[in-house]
Scaffold this motif. Structure first.
Motif, PDB file in Angstrom:
ATOM      1  N   LEU A 164       2.339   1.753  -3.439  1.00 30.26           N
ATOM      2  CA  LEU A 164       1.349   2.313  -4.362  1.00 30.26           C
ATOM      3  C   LEU A 164       1.135   3.800  -4.088  1.00 30.26           C
ATOM      4  O   LEU A 164       1.008   4.605  -5.023  1.00 30.26           O
ATOM      5  CB  LEU A 164       0.030   1.547  -4.225  1.00 30.26           C
ATOM      6  CG  LEU A 164      -1.095   1.922  -5.185  1.00 30.26           C
ATOM      7  CD1 LEU A 164      -0.629   1.804  -6.634  1.00 30.26           C
ATOM      8  CD2 LEU A 164      -2.305   1.028  -4.962  1.00 30.26           C
ATOM      9  N   HIS A 183      -7.793  -1.065  -7.921  1.00 27.97           N
ATOM     10  CA  HIS A 183      -6.695  -1.198  -6.951  1.00 27.97           C
ATOM     11  C   HIS A 183      -5.837  -2.417  -7.271  1.00 27.97           C
ATOM     12  O   HIS A 183      -4.601  -2.359  -7.237  1.00 27.97           O
ATOM     13  CB  HIS A 183      -7.278  -1.302  -5.544  1.00 27.97           C
ATOM     14  CG  HIS A 183      -6.263  -1.311  -4.458  1.00 27.97           C
ATOM     15  ND1 HIS A 183      -5.763  -2.485  -3.925  1.00 27.97           N
ATOM     16  CD2 HIS A 183      -5.625  -0.307  -3.804  1.00 27.97           C
ATOM     17  CE1 HIS A 183      -4.886  -2.200  -2.986  1.00 27.97           C
ATOM     18  NE2 HIS A 183      -4.782  -0.898  -2.894  1.00 27.97           N
ATOM     19  N   LYS A 194      -3.665  -1.753 -10.383  1.00 29.78           N
ATOM     20  CA  LYS A 194      -2.543  -0.859 -10.062  1.00 29.78           C
ATOM     21  C   LYS A 194      -1.429  -1.623  -9.356  1.00 29.78           C
ATOM     22  O   LYS A 194      -0.245  -1.487  -9.701  1.00 29.78           O
ATOM     23  CB  LYS A 194      -3.028   0.292  -9.178  1.00 29.78           C
ATOM     24  CG  LYS A 194      -3.899   1.305  -9.905  1.00 29.78           C
ATOM     25  CD  LYS A 194      -4.397   2.376  -8.949  1.00 29.78           C
ATOM     26  CE  LYS A 194      -5.296   3.373  -9.664  1.00 29.78           C
ATOM     27  NZ  LYS A 194      -5.824   4.408  -8.748  1.00 29.78           N
ATOM     28  N   LEU A 195      -1.810  -2.418  -8.349  1.00 34.69           N
ATOM     29  CA  LEU A 195      -0.801  -3.190  -7.617  1.00 34.69           C
ATOM     30  C   LEU A 195      -0.107  -4.191  -8.535  1.00 34.69           C
ATOM     31  O   LEU A 195       1.116  -4.370  -8.471  1.00 34.69           O
ATOM     32  CB  LEU A 195      -1.449  -3.932  -6.446  1.00 34.69           C
ATOM     33  CG  LEU A 195      -1.545  -3.182  -5.119  1.00 34.69           C
ATOM     34  CD1 LEU A 195      -2.166  -4.075  -4.054  1.00 34.69           C
ATOM     35  CD2 LEU A 195      -0.182  -2.690  -4.661  1.00 34.69           C
ATOM     36  N   PRO A 243       1.846   6.578  -7.580  1.00 34.79           N
ATOM     37  CA  PRO A 243       0.497   6.557  -8.161  1.00 34.79           C
ATOM     38  C   PRO A 243       0.571   6.398  -9.681  1.00 34.79           C
ATOM     39  O   PRO A 243       1.421   7.000 -10.337  1.00 34.79           O
ATOM     40  CB  PRO A 243      -0.074   7.929  -7.774  1.00 34.79           C
ATOM     41  CG  PRO A 243       1.125   8.794  -7.549  1.00 34.79           C
ATOM     42  CD  PRO A 243       2.188   7.884  -7.002  1.00 34.79           C
ATOM     43  N   LEU A 278       2.342  -2.427 -10.756  1.00 26.36           N
ATOM     44  CA  LEU A 278       3.471  -1.952  -9.957  1.00 26.36           C
ATOM     45  C   LEU A 278       4.400  -3.100  -9.574  1.00 26.36           C
ATOM     46  O   LEU A 278       5.629  -2.981  -9.642  1.00 26.36           O
ATOM     47  CB  LEU A 278       2.935  -1.259  -8.707  1.00 26.36           C
ATOM     48  CG  LEU A 278       3.841  -0.234  -8.021  1.00 26.36           C
ATOM     49  CD1 LEU A 278       4.325   0.812  -9.000  1.00 26.36           C
ATOM     50  CD2 LEU A 278       3.076   0.438  -6.877  1.00 26.36           C
ATOM     51  N   GLU A 308       0.835  -1.205   0.000  1.00 26.98           N
ATOM     52  CA  GLU A 308       0.000   0.000   0.000  1.00 26.98           C
ATOM     53  C   GLU A 308       0.869   1.254   0.000  1.00 26.98           C
ATOM     54  O   GLU A 308       0.565   2.236  -0.689  1.00 26.98           O
ATOM     55  CB  GLU A 308      -0.936   0.001   1.214  1.00 26.98           C
ATOM     56  CG  GLU A 308      -2.036  -1.047   1.158  1.00 26.98           C
ATOM     57  CD  GLU A 308      -2.917  -0.915  -0.070  1.00 26.98           C
ATOM     58  OE1 GLU A 308      -3.251   0.222  -0.448  1.00 26.98           O
ATOM     59  OE2 GLU A 308      -3.270  -1.954  -0.657  1.00 26.98           O
TER      60      GLU A 308
END
Length: 435
Positions: free
Chosen positions: A295, A344, A347-348, A299, A351, A292
């Motif tokens: 992230l 979410h 995105k993770l 962003p 990443l 978290e």
């Protein structure tokens, strides 16, 4: 082939692609010649149908077939040439489709974002430090005994933890309200399933007793007409059952996979499992916090196509898990229920993949074996479980993906500011389960 690229947003690209007419016409003539060899037309022998008749009957269909293949082929060539990485299926729009002229179409699509992992030294992660105490073990055994409790009739006054069967009817300003009446309702005292204060006033009542309970509905109650209102419930108790806890004996131990007649050995085994659970909970909590924070530090904008794909996967999972065997279309489930979590996850995922490539992380054999060993340790036949994961290609691939993810977390923690904080066993388990 002529190609031009236009960036219509941060991630959206518009490719205008022109395909040489000569190539298209050549392929169409070739296909029509093949059709003419086998086409069956009334009044003509097979293979002897005039080309003008073949074109009248088949030219349009053949042209569409050829153009479809050209779109697919030239799109792949164009994105390769322009070094673009499409995310999802392109939206195709025909610009020019006239016989004898170059065929032109526009492909609109999103691309994967360029992700670079940065700022690891600015990440702060709190790591809980805890241990399993004797009191934790005793509390766990008490929970296990409650799970195996038998409910028996009681003639004593109702107390916390009892199950009480009762009738009730609620009134506000002397008037009964909708949904405030039930007969034979079984109330678990201490469950906090009723309005605050209701269960407390049932405590001490006996079988056959009638009474009036006075409560106030919470200000945030889900029914607007009852929010903050004072109410009275007339109740009558019909039955009281109390929990009869099992003894700590070999029969009880066996229900939890422990073959022993010794209470001390059972407690040792329970503690061993709790220590293992605590270790995993700390690991899970730290991992969640690290990802978290990663992230938040990095962003990224994600393609809508990838979010849509993840939403559909989640809809499928929900139908599979809660569909009750019914044949439901996953898309009938409201998209908004899954959109935020899907975004979410995407995105993770992007990443983590970027970190794997950027830090040249590999799923090493040692790490894979470590994860398999941890998983197997929760089973009685650990060796069989290890062999299953090692021999099953699909399961091993999942373990390798987990190994990569864990190594990303390790890379983050190696540069992050990690502080330790004392916590109880229950606090760690609760935080990990809620994370």
């Amino acid at each position: 082939m002529q190609v031009s690229v236009e960036s219509t947003s941060t991630l959206e690209r518009k490719l205008t692609i022109g395909v040489d007419a000569a190539n298209i016409e050549k392929e169409i003539e070739k296909r029509l010649a093949q059709v003419s060899r086998t086409a069956k037309v009334d009044g003509f022998r097979a293979g002897k149908v005039p080309m003008r008749v073949i074109k009248q009957r088949y030219a349009q269909g053949v042209r569409q077939e050829v153009l479809g293949e050209q779109i697919q082929r030239s799109f792949i060539q164009a994105v390769t040439q322009e070094k673009l990485n499409p995310a999802g299926t392109p939206r195709i729009e025909t610009v020019s489709d006239k016989e004898g002229e170059n065929f032109t179409f526009v492909a609109t699509f999103e691309v994967y974002p360029e992700v670079k992992v940065e700022g690891l030294d600015k990440i702060a992660v709190e790591k809980p430090v805890s241990e399993v105490t004797d009191a934790d073990v005793e509390n766990m055994i008490a929970i296990l005994r409650k799970q195996q409790a038998k409910w028996v009739d009681s003639s004593a006054a109702a107390k916390d933890g009892d199950r009480v069967k009762l009738d009730f009817e609620g009134f506000v300003d002397g008037v009964a309200f909708e949904g405030g009446k039930a007969d034979g309702y079984v109330l678990a005292i201490g469950s906090k399933s009723m309005i605050p204060g209701f269960e407390d006033q049932v405590v001490g009542m006996t079988i056959g007793q009638e009474g009036t309970i006075k409560v106030t509905f919470p200000a945030e109650y889900h029914k607007d007409d009852l929010k903050g209102k004072a109410a009275e419930f007339k109740i009558k108790v019909h039955e009281i059952k109390t929990a009869e806890l099992p003894e700590l004996n070999p029969e009880f131990f066996a229900k939890y996979g422990v073959e022993s007649s010794d209470e001390a050995s059972f407690k040792t085994e329970v503690k061993k499992n709790m220590v293992r659970e605590l270790k995993q909970a700390v690991k899970r909590q730290v991992k969640n916090a690290a990802l978290e924070a990663l992230l938040a530090q990095n962003p990224i904008e994600v393609p809508a196509a990838l979010v849509d794909q993840e939403v559909f996967r989640m809809q499928q999972q929900a139908v599979s898990q809660f569909g009750g065997g019914q044949k439901l279309d996953p898309r009938q489930l409201p998209r908004e229920l899954f959109a935020d979590q899907a975004s979410h996850r995407v995105k993770l995922g992007l990443l983590i993949n970027a970190a794997i490539e950027q830090f040249s992380i590999k799923a090493g054999e040692e790490k894979v074996n470590e994860i398999i060993a941890d998983l197997a340790s929760t089973f009685q036949d650990a060796e069989q479980v290890v062999e299953y994961y090692k021999s099953n290609r699909e399961q091993r691939a999942q373990i390798e993906a987990l190994a990569l993810e864990e190594q990303v977390v390790e890379a983050v923690l190696a540069q992050a500011q990690v502080t330790e904080k004392s916590a109880t066993y229950e606090e760690v388990i609760r935080a990990a389960n809620n994370g």
